[in-house]
Design a protein around this motif. Sequence first.
Motif, PDB file in Angstrom:
ATOM      1  N   MET A   1      60.043  58.447  40.963  1.00 19.90           N
ATOM      2  CA  MET A   1      58.609  58.513  40.639  1.00 19.90           C
ATOM      3  C   MET A   1      58.314  57.716  39.361  1.00 19.90           C
ATOM      4  O   MET A   1      57.909  58.260  38.347  1.00 19.90           O
ATOM      5  CB  MET A   1      58.183  59.980  40.479  1.00 19.90           C
ATOM      6  CG  MET A   1      58.098  60.714  41.791  1.00 19.90           C
ATOM      7  SD  MET A   1      56.720  60.065  42.765  1.00 19.90           S
ATOM      8  CE  MET A   1      56.823  61.057  44.222  1.00 19.90           C
ATOM      9  N   ARG A   2      58.512  56.404  39.459  1.00 22.42           N
ATOM     10  CA  ARG A   2      58.388  55.568  38.266  1.00 22.42           C
ATOM     11  C   ARG A   2      56.945  55.283  37.873  1.00 22.42           C
ATOM     12  O   ARG A   2      56.686  54.771  36.796  1.00 22.42           O
ATOM     13  CB  ARG A   2      59.148  54.251  38.479  1.00 22.42           C
ATOM     14  CG  ARG A   2      60.658  54.441  38.373  1.00 22.42           C
ATOM     15  CD  ARG A   2      61.380  53.131  38.516  1.00 22.42           C
ATOM     16  NE  ARG A   2      61.359  52.657  39.888  1.00 22.42           N
ATOM     17  CZ  ARG A   2      61.768  51.445  40.247  1.00 22.42           C
ATOM     18  NH1 ARG A   2      62.203  50.603  39.344  1.00 22.42           N
ATOM     19  NH2 ARG A   2      61.761  51.086  41.512  1.00 22.42           N
ATOM     20  N   LEU A   3      55.996  55.601  38.791  1.00 21.87           N
ATOM     21  CA  LEU A   3      54.588  55.320  38.472  1.00 21.87           C
ATOM     22  C   LEU A   3      53.761  56.611  38.509  1.00 21.87           C
ATOM     23  O   LEU A   3      52.554  56.584  38.756  1.00 21.87           O
ATOM     24  CB  LEU A   3      54.018  54.287  39.450  1.00 21.87           C
ATOM     25  CG  LEU A   3      54.781  52.954  39.542  1.00 21.87           C
ATOM     26  CD1 LEU A   3      54.123  52.023  40.550  1.00 21.87           C
ATOM     27  CD2 LEU A   3      54.863  52.264  38.178  1.00 21.87           C
ATOM     28  N   SER A   4      54.425  57.716  38.229  1.00 25.27           N
ATOM     29  CA  SER A   4      53.756  59.009  38.280  1.00 25.27           C
ATOM     30  C   SER A   4      52.552  59.056  37.325  1.00 25.27           C
ATOM     31  O   SER A   4      52.666  58.675  36.163  1.00 25.27           O
ATOM     32  CB  SER A   4      54.780  60.081  37.901  1.00 25.27           C
ATOM     33  OG  SER A   4      54.221  61.323  38.101  1.00 25.27           O
ATOM     34  N   GLY A   5      51.405  59.478  37.841  1.00 28.31           N
ATOM     35  CA  GLY A   5      50.197  59.594  37.007  1.00 28.31           C
ATOM     36  C   GLY A   5      49.469  58.277  36.780  1.00 28.31           C
ATOM     37  O   GLY A   5      48.429  58.251  36.113  1.00 28.31           O
ATOM     38  N   LYS A   6      50.000  57.191  37.302  1.00 23.28           N
ATOM     39  CA  LYS A   6      49.362  55.879  37.093  1.00 23.28           C
ATOM     40  C   LYS A   6      48.329  55.605  38.187  1.00 23.28           C
ATOM     41  O   LYS A   6      48.438  56.105  39.315  1.00 23.28           O
ATOM     42  CB  LYS A   6      50.404  54.746  37.129  1.00 23.28           C
ATOM     43  CG  LYS A   6      51.500  54.896  36.097  1.00 23.28           C
ATOM     44  CD  LYS A   6      50.985  54.658  34.701  1.00 23.28           C
ATOM     45  CE  LYS A   6      52.097  54.752  33.676  1.00 23.28           C
ATOM     46  NZ  LYS A   6      51.581  54.807  32.303  1.00 23.28           N
ATOM     47  N   THR A   7      47.332  54.783  37.841  1.00 21.44           N
ATOM     48  CA  THR A   7      46.348  54.365  38.835  1.00 21.44           C
ATOM     49  C   THR A   7      46.376  52.851  38.928  1.00 21.44           C
ATOM     50  O   THR A   7      46.545  52.162  37.917  1.00 21.44           O
ATOM     51  CB  THR A   7      44.933  54.832  38.447  1.00 21.44           C
ATOM     52  OG1 THR A   7      44.592  54.220  37.216  1.00 21.44           O
ATOM     53  CG2 THR A   7      44.864  56.336  38.301  1.00 21.44           C
ATOM     54  N   ALA A   8      46.193  52.347  40.146  1.00 26.56           N
ATOM     55  CA  ALA A   8      46.332  50.902  40.363  1.00 26.56           C
ATOM     56  C   ALA A   8      45.241  50.377  41.281  1.00 26.56           C
ATOM     57  O   ALA A   8      44.771  51.083  42.174  1.00 26.56           O
ATOM     58  CB  ALA A   8      47.699  50.608  40.977  1.00 26.56           C
ATOM     59  N   ILE A   9      44.854  49.126  41.043  1.00 27.88           N
ATOM     60  CA  ILE A   9      44.053  48.385  42.022  1.00 27.88           C
ATOM     61  C   ILE A   9      44.972  47.324  42.603  1.00 27.88           C
ATOM     62  O   ILE A   9      45.614  46.580  41.851  1.00 27.88           O
ATOM     63  CB  ILE A   9      42.841  47.678  41.375  1.00 27.88           C
ATOM     64  CG1 ILE A   9      41.874  48.682  40.752  1.00 27.88           C
ATOM     65  CG2 ILE A   9      42.115  46.812  42.405  1.00 27.88           C
ATOM     66  CD1 ILE A   9      40.708  48.022  39.981  1.00 27.88           C
ATOM     67  N   VAL A  10      45.059  47.270  43.930  1.00 30.05           N
ATOM     68  CA  VAL A  10      45.815  46.193  44.585  1.00 30.05           C
ATOM     69  C   VAL A  10      44.828  45.428  45.448  1.00 30.05           C
ATOM     70  O   VAL A  10      44.219  45.993  46.369  1.00 30.05           O
ATOM     71  CB  VAL A  10      46.976  46.741  45.446  1.00 30.05           C
ATOM     72  CG1 VAL A  10      47.780  45.568  46.028  1.00 30.05           C
ATOM     73  CG2 VAL A  10      47.891  47.652  44.623  1.00 30.05           C
ATOM     74  N   THR A  11      44.631  44.150  45.154  1.00 23.06           N
ATOM     75  CA  THR A  11      43.685  43.361  45.952  1.00 23.06           C
ATOM     76  C   THR A  11      44.376  42.805  47.194  1.00 23.06           C
ATOM     77  O   THR A  11      45.594  42.568  47.192  1.00 23.06           O
ATOM     78  CB  THR A  11      43.065  42.205  45.133  1.00 23.06           C
ATOM     79  OG1 THR A  11      44.084  41.246  44.825  1.00 23.06           O
ATOM     80  CG2 THR A  11      42.429  42.708  43.854  1.00 23.06           C
ATOM     81  N   GLY A  12      43.603  42.628  48.257  1.00 20.60           N
ATOM     82  CA  GLY A  12      44.172  42.132  49.516  1.00 20.60           C
ATOM     83  C   GLY A  12      45.202  43.095  50.084  1.00 20.60           C
ATOM     84  O   GLY A  12      46.189  42.672  50.692  1.00 20.60           O
ATOM     85  N   ALA A  13      44.946  44.396  49.899  1.00 26.35           N
ATOM     86  CA  ALA A  13      45.964  45.401  50.256  1.00 26.35           C
ATOM     87  C   ALA A  13      45.762  45.986  51.647  1.00 26.35           C
ATOM     88  O   ALA A  13      46.421  46.953  52.018  1.00 26.35           O
ATOM     89  CB  ALA A  13      45.977  46.522  49.220  1.00 26.35           C
ATOM     90  N   ALA A  14      44.849  45.404  52.443  1.00 27.95           N
ATOM     91  CA  ALA A  14      44.634  45.945  53.787  1.00 27.95           C
ATOM     92  C   ALA A  14      45.796  45.626  54.722  1.00 27.95           C
ATOM     93  O   ALA A  14      45.969  46.274  55.751  1.00 27.95           O
ATOM     94  CB  ALA A  14      43.337  45.389  54.367  1.00 27.95           C
ATOM     95  N   ARG A  15      46.583  44.611  54.361  1.00 32.34           N
ATOM     96  CA  ARG A  15      47.717  44.258  55.224  1.00 32.34           C
ATOM     97  C   ARG A  15      48.744  43.451  54.416  1.00 32.34           C
ATOM     98  O   ARG A  15      48.541  43.177  53.227  1.00 32.34           O
ATOM     99  CB  ARG A  15      47.245  43.447  56.425  1.00 32.34           C
ATOM    100  CG  ARG A  15      46.684  42.085  56.053  1.00 32.34           C
ATOM    101  CD  ARG A  15      46.246  41.298  57.258  1.00 32.34           C
ATOM    102  NE  ARG A  15      46.161  39.883  56.945  1.00 32.34           N
ATOM    103  CZ  ARG A  15      45.745  38.941  57.789  1.00 32.34           C
ATOM    104  NH1 ARG A  15      45.361  39.286  59.001  1.00 32.34           N
ATOM    105  NH2 ARG A  15      45.721  37.680  57.431  1.00 32.34           N
ATOM    106  N   GLY A  16      49.834  43.104  55.060  1.00 32.33           N
ATOM    107  CA  GLY A  16      50.817  42.193  54.477  1.00 32.33           C
ATOM    108  C   GLY A  16      51.452  42.679  53.185  1.00 32.33           C
ATOM    109  O   GLY A  16      51.734  43.869  53.008  1.00 32.33           O
TER     110      GLY A  16
END
Length: 263
Positions: A1-16
């Motif tokens: 759980m290296r990103l526990s409590g973190k929030t992220a935006i990933v663009t183009g994340a609908a696929r691939g």
Amino acid sequence: MRLSGKTAIVTGAARGIGQAIAVAFVNEGAQVVICDRDEAAAVAAAKEIGPSAIAVAGDISSDEDVEKVVSSALESFGKIDILVNNAGIGATTLFLESSREEFERVVRINLTGTFLMSQAVARKMAAKKSGKIINIASLSGQKGGVGRSAYGASKAGVELLNKVMAVELADYGINVNAIAPGPILTEVSKTMHTLETRDAYHRLVPQRRYGEPSEIADAAVFLASDEARYITGHTLNVDGGFLAAGLLFPFDPKTATKIGDEK
Ligand SMILES: NC(=O)c1ccc[n+]([C@@H]2O[C@H](COP(=O)([O-])OP(=O)(O)OC[C@H]3O[C@@H](n4cnc5c(N)ncnc54)[C@H](O)[C@@H]3O)[C@@H](O)[C@H]2O)c1
């Protein structure tokens, strides 16, 4: 759980690759905004991941959409710790046949879109003096590939922008790094790459295979984690050794024909 409590935006994340990164982030304990211009696919991807993901439709090359994505992320999660600029489009057109329209479209999404998203998010990160920005570049931005004038130039621009942002944002506790994938098995490469392209990659990549989206995601998890705290302004190639391969690759000096021995 290296990103526990973190929030992220990933663009183009609908696929691939973007989808694989979003899945890996959630598996490491993060909450993720799936940003994509394909709304239906973004909603489906978020649903598949579960309650730790939300979908926000948006085009990264539009100022209004960028504003909407950032404010939706803040409304839902209260903060943005990680931004992955993954959304991008490809183009394979010979230089002499390229149009201004195509060149500008590719640069507007791949480079200007990365600039707009990064600036909007970095302003929020700067206020809390921490954050991680990861830019998805490409081997095509490092080597001169046939048909890659617009795409290669846009990705080379992403790498330089990556360095400038790393330098300027260091005082604000923001790490900025890029990942340069080699050929990766996604819908795009499956449909866009001809048999000749595939054969060439199998010959020229030292590991003699395409990479998997999850292999880019593993690198993104590392760069987003605290383990990468002293790394900034770097481009990590995840390419099976493609960039490292030399001029005489593939080549076996033991079986090569010497001058004078030709039949
Ligand atoms: N697949 C490869 O071999 C490879 C190699 C090197 C670099 N890359 C880079 O990795 C990234 C992802 O590639 P992929 O193969 O997963 O592509 P993909 O086409 O499968 O996915 C890209 C996603 O980005 C979205 N998108 C495109 N333009 C957008 C915009 N303006 N705003 C918001 N969303 C947008 C698309 O709707 C799509 O869901 C791209 O930046 C690409 O250039 C891919």
